[in-house]
Design a protein around this motif. Sequence first.
Motif, PDB file in Angstrom:
ATOM      1  N   ARG A 136     -34.064 -51.054 -59.443  1.00  0.00           N
ATOM      2  CA  ARG A 136     -34.910 -50.413 -58.457  1.00  0.00           C
ATOM      3  C   ARG A 136     -35.994 -51.396 -58.028  1.00  0.00           C
ATOM      4  O   ARG A 136     -36.211 -52.420 -58.690  1.00  0.00           O
ATOM      5  CB  ARG A 136     -35.557 -49.147 -59.029  1.00  0.00           C
ATOM      6  CG  ARG A 136     -36.446 -49.423 -60.246  1.00  0.00           C
ATOM      7  CD  ARG A 136     -36.599 -48.214 -61.125  1.00  0.00           C
ATOM      8  NE  ARG A 136     -37.552 -48.435 -62.215  1.00  0.00           N
ATOM      9  CZ  ARG A 136     -37.263 -49.064 -63.347  1.00  0.00           C
ATOM     10  NH1 ARG A 136     -36.041 -49.562 -63.553  1.00  0.00           N
ATOM     11  NH2 ARG A 136     -38.177 -49.205 -64.305  1.00  0.00           N
ATOM     12  N   VAL A 137     -36.656 -51.066 -56.926  1.00  0.00           N
ATOM     13  CA  VAL A 137     -37.759 -51.891 -56.439  1.00  0.00           C
ATOM     14  C   VAL A 137     -38.961 -50.993 -56.196  1.00  0.00           C
ATOM     15  O   VAL A 137     -38.869 -49.985 -55.490  1.00  0.00           O
ATOM     16  CB  VAL A 137     -37.388 -52.629 -55.133  1.00  0.00           C
ATOM     17  CG1 VAL A 137     -38.583 -53.426 -54.618  1.00  0.00           C
ATOM     18  CG2 VAL A 137     -36.199 -53.547 -55.356  1.00  0.00           C
ATOM     19  N   GLU A 138     -40.078 -51.359 -56.786  1.00  0.00           N
ATOM     20  CA  GLU A 138     -41.331 -50.651 -56.559  1.00  0.00           C
ATOM     21  C   GLU A 138     -42.073 -51.317 -55.408  1.00  0.00           C
ATOM     22  O   GLU A 138     -42.190 -52.552 -55.359  1.00  0.00           O
ATOM     23  CB  GLU A 138     -42.187 -50.674 -57.826  1.00  0.00           C
ATOM     24  CG  GLU A 138     -41.553 -49.933 -58.987  1.00  0.00           C
ATOM     25  CD  GLU A 138     -42.281 -50.142 -60.292  1.00  0.00           C
ATOM     26  OE1 GLU A 138     -41.909 -49.480 -61.284  1.00  0.00           O
ATOM     27  OE2 GLU A 138     -43.217 -50.978 -60.333  1.00  0.00           O
ATOM     28  N   VAL A 139     -42.570 -50.507 -54.492  1.00  0.00           N
ATOM     29  CA  VAL A 139     -43.239 -51.015 -53.295  1.00  0.00           C
ATOM     30  C   VAL A 139     -44.721 -50.656 -53.354  1.00  0.00           C
ATOM     31  O   VAL A 139     -45.089 -49.475 -53.391  1.00  0.00           O
ATOM     32  CB  VAL A 139     -42.599 -50.428 -52.024  1.00  0.00           C
ATOM     33  CG1 VAL A 139     -43.331 -50.931 -50.778  1.00  0.00           C
ATOM     34  CG2 VAL A 139     -41.117 -50.794 -51.953  1.00  0.00           C
ATOM     35  N   TYR A 140     -45.557 -51.687 -53.349  1.00  0.00           N
ATOM     36  CA  TYR A 140     -47.004 -51.517 -53.373  1.00  0.00           C
ATOM     37  C   TYR A 140     -47.573 -51.993 -52.044  1.00  0.00           C
ATOM     38  O   TYR A 140     -47.309 -53.131 -51.616  1.00  0.00           O
ATOM     39  CB  TYR A 140     -47.633 -52.332 -54.505  1.00  0.00           C
ATOM     40  CG  TYR A 140     -47.201 -51.928 -55.895  1.00  0.00           C
ATOM     41  CD1 TYR A 140     -48.011 -51.115 -56.689  1.00  0.00           C
ATOM     42  CD2 TYR A 140     -45.988 -52.373 -56.421  1.00  0.00           C
ATOM     43  CE1 TYR A 140     -47.620 -50.757 -57.977  1.00  0.00           C
ATOM     44  CE2 TYR A 140     -45.586 -52.012 -57.702  1.00  0.00           C
ATOM     45  CZ  TYR A 140     -46.402 -51.211 -58.471  1.00  0.00           C
ATOM     46  OH  TYR A 140     -46.016 -50.850 -59.742  1.00  0.00           O
ATOM     47  N   THR A 141     -48.330 -51.137 -51.381  1.00  0.00           N
ATOM     48  CA  THR A 141     -49.010 -51.490 -50.140  1.00  0.00           C
ATOM     49  C   THR A 141     -50.432 -50.958 -50.202  1.00  0.00           C
ATOM     50  O   THR A 141     -50.683 -49.900 -50.804  1.00  0.00           O
ATOM     51  CB  THR A 141     -48.288 -50.907 -48.906  1.00  0.00           C
ATOM     52  OG1 THR A 141     -48.087 -49.507 -49.098  1.00  0.00           O
ATOM     53  CG2 THR A 141     -46.941 -51.575 -48.701  1.00  0.00           C
ATOM     54  N   PRO A 142     -51.386 -51.643 -49.590  1.00  0.00           N
ATOM     55  CA  PRO A 142     -52.789 -51.210 -49.683  1.00  0.00           C
ATOM     56  C   PRO A 142     -52.990 -49.804 -49.127  1.00  0.00           C
ATOM     57  O   PRO A 142     -52.506 -49.470 -48.042  1.00  0.00           O
ATOM     58  CB  PRO A 142     -53.531 -52.245 -48.825  1.00  0.00           C
ATOM     59  CG  PRO A 142     -52.640 -53.432 -48.792  1.00  0.00           C
ATOM     60  CD  PRO A 142     -51.240 -52.899 -48.821  1.00  0.00           C
ATOM     61  N   GLY A 143     -53.673 -48.968 -49.897  1.00  0.00           N
ATOM     62  CA  GLY A 143     -54.034 -47.637 -49.437  1.00  0.00           C
ATOM     63  C   GLY A 143     -52.909 -46.633 -49.417  1.00  0.00           C
ATOM     64  O   GLY A 143     -53.083 -45.527 -48.898  1.00  0.00           O
ATOM     65  N   GLN A 144     -51.724 -46.987 -49.946  1.00  0.00           N
ATOM     66  CA  GLN A 144     -50.600 -46.068 -49.953  1.00  0.00           C
ATOM     67  C   GLN A 144     -50.110 -45.831 -51.385  1.00  0.00           C
ATOM     68  O   GLN A 144     -50.310 -46.661 -52.270  1.00  0.00           O
ATOM     69  CB  GLN A 144     -49.459 -46.605 -49.096  1.00  0.00           C
ATOM     70  CG  GLN A 144     -49.817 -46.755 -47.622  1.00  0.00           C
ATOM     71  CD  GLN A 144     -48.628 -47.179 -46.785  1.00  0.00           C
ATOM     72  OE1 GLN A 144     -47.479 -46.945 -47.151  1.00  0.00           O
ATOM     73  NE2 GLN A 144     -48.903 -47.797 -45.647  1.00  0.00           N
ATOM     74  N   LYS A 145     -49.451 -44.692 -51.571  1.00  0.00           N
ATOM     75  CA  LYS A 145     -48.904 -44.384 -52.879  1.00  0.00           C
ATOM     76  C   LYS A 145     -47.717 -45.287 -53.206  1.00  0.00           C
ATOM     77  O   LYS A 145     -47.003 -45.743 -52.305  1.00  0.00           O
ATOM     78  CB  LYS A 145     -48.456 -42.919 -52.929  1.00  0.00           C
ATOM     79  CG  LYS A 145     -49.594 -41.912 -52.870  1.00  0.00           C
ATOM     80  CD  LYS A 145     -49.069 -40.485 -52.995  1.00  0.00           C
ATOM     81  CE  LYS A 145     -50.194 -39.480 -52.978  1.00  0.00           C
ATOM     82  NZ  LYS A 145     -49.682 -38.080 -53.108  1.00  0.00           N
ATOM     83  N   LEU A 146     -47.534 -45.534 -54.473  1.00  0.00           N
ATOM     84  CA  LEU A 146     -46.384 -46.312 -54.929  1.00  0.00           C
ATOM     85  C   LEU A 146     -45.088 -45.624 -54.513  1.00  0.00           C
ATOM     86  O   LEU A 146     -44.935 -44.412 -54.667  1.00  0.00           O
ATOM     87  CB  LEU A 146     -46.435 -46.451 -56.448  1.00  0.00           C
ATOM     88  CG  LEU A 146     -45.170 -46.996 -57.140  1.00  0.00           C
ATOM     89  CD1 LEU A 146     -44.939 -48.448 -56.751  1.00  0.00           C
ATOM     90  CD2 LEU A 146     -45.300 -46.856 -58.648  1.00  0.00           C
ATOM     91  N   ARG A 147     -44.169 -46.417 -53.968  1.00  0.00           N
ATOM     92  CA  ARG A 147     -42.838 -45.910 -53.631  1.00  0.00           C
ATOM     93  C   ARG A 147     -41.809 -46.681 -54.445  1.00  0.00           C
ATOM     94  O   ARG A 147     -41.962 -47.885 -54.696  1.00  0.00           O
ATOM     95  CB  ARG A 147     -42.532 -46.083 -52.138  1.00  0.00           C
ATOM     96  CG  ARG A 147     -43.413 -45.233 -51.240  1.00  0.00           C
ATOM     97  CD  ARG A 147     -42.973 -45.355 -49.783  1.00  0.00           C
ATOM     98  NE  ARG A 147     -43.096 -46.716 -49.299  1.00  0.00           N
ATOM     99  CZ  ARG A 147     -42.092 -47.442 -48.796  1.00  0.00           C
ATOM    100  NH1 ARG A 147     -40.871 -46.931 -48.740  1.00  0.00           N
ATOM    101  NH2 ARG A 147     -42.295 -48.663 -48.359  1.00  0.00           N
ATOM    102  N   THR A 148     -40.739 -46.003 -54.839  1.00  0.00           N
ATOM    103  CA  THR A 148     -39.659 -46.638 -55.585  1.00  0.00           C
ATOM    104  C   THR A 148     -38.351 -46.433 -54.833  1.00  0.00           C
ATOM    105  O   THR A 148     -37.991 -45.300 -54.512  1.00  0.00           O
ATOM    106  CB  THR A 148     -39.548 -46.057 -57.003  1.00  0.00           C
ATOM    107  OG1 THR A 148     -40.786 -46.247 -57.700  1.00  0.00           O
ATOM    108  CG2 THR A 148     -38.441 -46.766 -57.778  1.00  0.00           C
ATOM    109  N   LEU A 149     -37.651 -47.532 -54.560  1.00  0.00           N
ATOM    110  CA  LEU A 149     -36.385 -47.487 -53.845  1.00  0.00           C
ATOM    111  C   LEU A 149     -35.269 -47.992 -54.744  1.00  0.00           C
ATOM    112  O   LEU A 149     -35.475 -48.901 -55.556  1.00  0.00           O
ATOM    113  CB  LEU A 149     -36.456 -48.345 -52.574  1.00  0.00           C
ATOM    114  CG  LEU A 149     -37.567 -47.994 -51.569  1.00  0.00           C
ATOM    115  CD1 LEU A 149     -37.528 -48.952 -50.382  1.00  0.00           C
ATOM    116  CD2 LEU A 149     -37.442 -46.557 -51.099  1.00  0.00           C
ATOM    117  N   GLY A 150     -34.094 -47.394 -54.586  1.00  0.00           N
ATOM    118  CA  GLY A 150     -32.955 -47.779 -55.409  1.00  0.00           C
ATOM    119  C   GLY A 150     -31.797 -48.291 -54.583  1.00  0.00           C
ATOM    120  O   GLY A 150     -31.889 -48.431 -53.360  1.00  0.00           O
ATOM    121  N   PRO A 151     -30.675 -48.576 -55.243  1.00  0.00           N
ATOM    122  CA  PRO A 151     -29.485 -49.059 -54.544  1.00  0.00           C
ATOM    123  C   PRO A 151     -29.097 -48.112 -53.405  1.00  0.00           C
ATOM    124  O   PRO A 151     -29.187 -46.896 -53.536  1.00  0.00           O
ATOM    125  CB  PRO A 151     -28.420 -49.082 -55.644  1.00  0.00           C
ATOM    126  CG  PRO A 151     -29.198 -49.261 -56.913  1.00  0.00           C
ATOM    127  CD  PRO A 151     -30.461 -48.496 -56.707  1.00  0.00           C
TER     128      PRO A 151
END
Length: 259
Positions: A136-151
């Motif tokens: 999986r890949v965790e996506v961090y962006t300023p001011g936004q909640k953590l998102r996790t994306l998978g295959p």
Amino acid sequence: MVSCVKLFAPGPFQAHQLRSGDPYELSKGHPVLCLPTGGRGARANLLGGTVLETDPAVEQAGVDAGFTPEPGVMRAPDVAVGNVPDVAGWVQGAPPLAVEYADRGQDEEELQSKIAELLAAGTQHVWVVRLMGPRRVEVYTPGQKLRTLGPGESLVAPGILKNAVPVEALYDREAAHEVTLRNLLQRRGYESLEAVREVGREEGELAHARAVLRRQLGKRGMTLDAAQDARIDRTADLATLDRWLDQALVAKTTDEALR
């Protein structure tokens, strides 16, 4: 992915005190020991770096580049996209996109500190590729909640990357090669491999039509001068070549055939 462990040694230190090749990053003036990665992380790091570096919108990218947004901080993302100049020394500021690979032995507290410092320095996206457990890949962006994306899902970085990146392309060899090929073709003006095949088919049809036209003119005893020969070569419209061929069956001169 480099395994980093913060050392609670006396500080503060500054980035200019570190040399290229030193096994340290800096966090608020404190050294962070960064050790080599294992085989799985090394392979994935190479694949992800290649996928991102070949994106048609990317002009600068690097692996393990040291960024120093302030004297007491020096961070080296596994892959950095943007703000990687071809000059010696640490890079001022931060990359727009940073990718970290996290595998066995990852210090989670230190990883979160690194992410926070990159985002605070101006990084717009931090992607953490998890190689342990479900991929999986965790996506961090300023001011936004953590998102996790998978295959099966894709990552985007508007203004940084032209293309969406399938999650699998950051660690799977076949997926990475497929995306890299697409990127390289786009850099040469082709949207896909099928577009290259279509161009090949069109070029083959044009070459055949030109050859048939020249052969028919030759059978009629007509000789092409240099200008007429070049005109045939420049013509990329199949309908025009077919019309000239029809005219060559009855024309008395090459000028009449190619009018």
